[in-house]
Structures are given as C-alpha cells and as structure tokens.
Design a protein around this motif. Structure first.
Motif: not given
Length: 256
Positions: A44, A177, A227, A231
């Motif tokens: 990520n 996000w 997390r 996105w």
C-alpha cells in the motif's frame, strides 16, 4: 536486496541505469527515501526516490526524462505505477538552505513530470541522511548534511493549521482512505514536533497509540487495522469516523 520486493528492486535498478544514461556526467546517484527507507514499505506504499544531479536537468536531458517517466507506468508489473520522486541538484539538496527550489518531480501514478517543491523538504533530507537506501552512486550521507531539529519542527508547525484543507484539495473527504490519511498525517506531524525525527505512517500511529490520551485509542486502532484496505474510491469512511477525525485534528493542534 533494496526492498522486500524483487520486482521493485529491478525497477529501481533500471531507473538508475536509465537516468545515468540520460544525464551523463551530470548524474550523481539514485536513492530511496520514504517508507521503504524507514523499513515500513508494503503493497500500500508508493516508492519514493531522489536522483541527485550536479545541475538541474538541462533541456535535452529533461525531454528524455519526461519520455522515460511517460513510459514507465505503461510497462507491465505492479510497481511501475507506484513510483514517486524528484531529480535534485546537489547544491539545493545538501542543506535546508535549498528549501523552495523546485525539482523535476514525478508524482505518484502520474506520467508527466512537473517542476515542484514536493520532495524538497526537511523530512526528505532527514530520511535520506539517516536511512536513505543507495541504489547507485556514492553514499547519500555524503550529499546531504544533518538536518537541524528546529527545521523539522518549524516545518510541522507551519503545516499543522492547514492539514485538513490541504488534503481536501487533492483527496475526497468522502473516501475512507482519506480519513485514514488525515489521522496518520496528524500523528506524523505530532511525532516530529515532539522528537525532531521522522516516522513511517505505521510507526507514527503506533507511537501515538502509546502517547496520546486513551480517548483516541479506538480511532487510532481503526486506522492501523484498516490500512490493509488500501485505496478504494468507492469505499466511504466508517460511520462517525470523519467527525472523530476532525476532533482528533483539533486535539493534536491543542497539544502540539
């Protein structure tokens, strides 16, 4: 290995070779900063690079670099779409006296280079000096001086009042996000104000979890655990999390 990902290592090596071929005797070296330099890069993350040059890229070199960065995201693979970084001339890179000098910049996910100060920060210099990864060239510590602690703190104090507004300019607030990014940014800002160091996103969140009032534990835990979701422009923030994020922002501003 440079990073935990073989594909990314190969891409960074190719980027260094291509930049050296294009820039010729104005090329100095290629370096990794950001989350991978802080030993916190994952799927990520983007991969932040700085390519040091003796002088800003000249017109002919700039055209070839633009062609290179237009081509990279069109190549197969995952990491070809997740590079971000700048071409920094050695004079403005060495100390914070160079702040404000635009560098030729590749934004994450973009194919067009722009002249921008995005990477020209005390944070970038601190990470490079303390943890930078050399892909090619001389040790990065020979190119970047120690960053004065007050420079790091001053940068964070200047940024604090407009964090929410600044993020809202480029990231929609109705996306999960963005909510996580805002909380993380406030944690990183507070960490630097308290320590005059730079932490990774996860590192700053974990530090805040152990440092700030326990009232914020659910919010910080939510951001850490979510997390891995990455996105997704269709994913809204968790119910109530955006309001809680705004309250956390006000709390950090009060205690900073």
């Amino acid at each position: 290995m440079l990073t935990p990902f073989v594909e990314l290592d190969a891409l960074l090596t190719d980027l260094a070779t291509s930049a050296r071929d294009i820039l010729g005797d104005t090329y100095i070296g290629t370096y990794v900063q950001g989350s991978f330099a802080l030993n916190a890069g994952d799927l990520n993350s983007d991969c932040d690079f700085v390519i040091a040059t003796t002088v800003p890229p000249r017109a002919g070199h700039e055209r070839q670099l633009r062609d290179l960065h237009d081509d990279i995201p069109a190549r197969p693979g995952f990491w070809t779409r997740h590079l971000e970084g700048s071409y920094a001339d050695a004079a403005s890179l060495r100390t914070v006296d160079g702040l404000g000098t635009p560098w030729l910049f590749c934004d994450h996910g973009h194919r067009e280079l722009i002249w921008d100060t995005h990477c020209n920060t005390p944070h970038t210099r601190w990470i490079l000096r303390q943890h930078g990864i050399t892909v090619d060239g001389p040790p990065i510590a020979s190119l970047v001086d120690d960053v004065p602690p007050q420079s790091l703190r001053d940068a964070m104090r200047a940024a604090m009042p407009t964090v929410l507004a600044d993020v809202a300019e480029w990231a929609p607030l109705d996306v999960a996000w963005t909510q996580r990014y805002i909380v993380t940014t406030y944690c990183r800002t507070l960490y630097t104000l308290r320590t005059a160091k730079v932490a990774s996103k996860r590192g700053a969140l974990e530090w805040a979890l152990a440092t700030v009032d326990a009232r914020w534990k659910p919010l910080l835990t939510q951001v850490i655990e979510d997390r891995a979701l990455g996105w997704d422009p269709t994913e809204p923030p968790r119910p109530g999390s955006l309001a809680e994020t705004r309250e956390f922002a006000a709390y950090v501003a009060r205690i900073a």
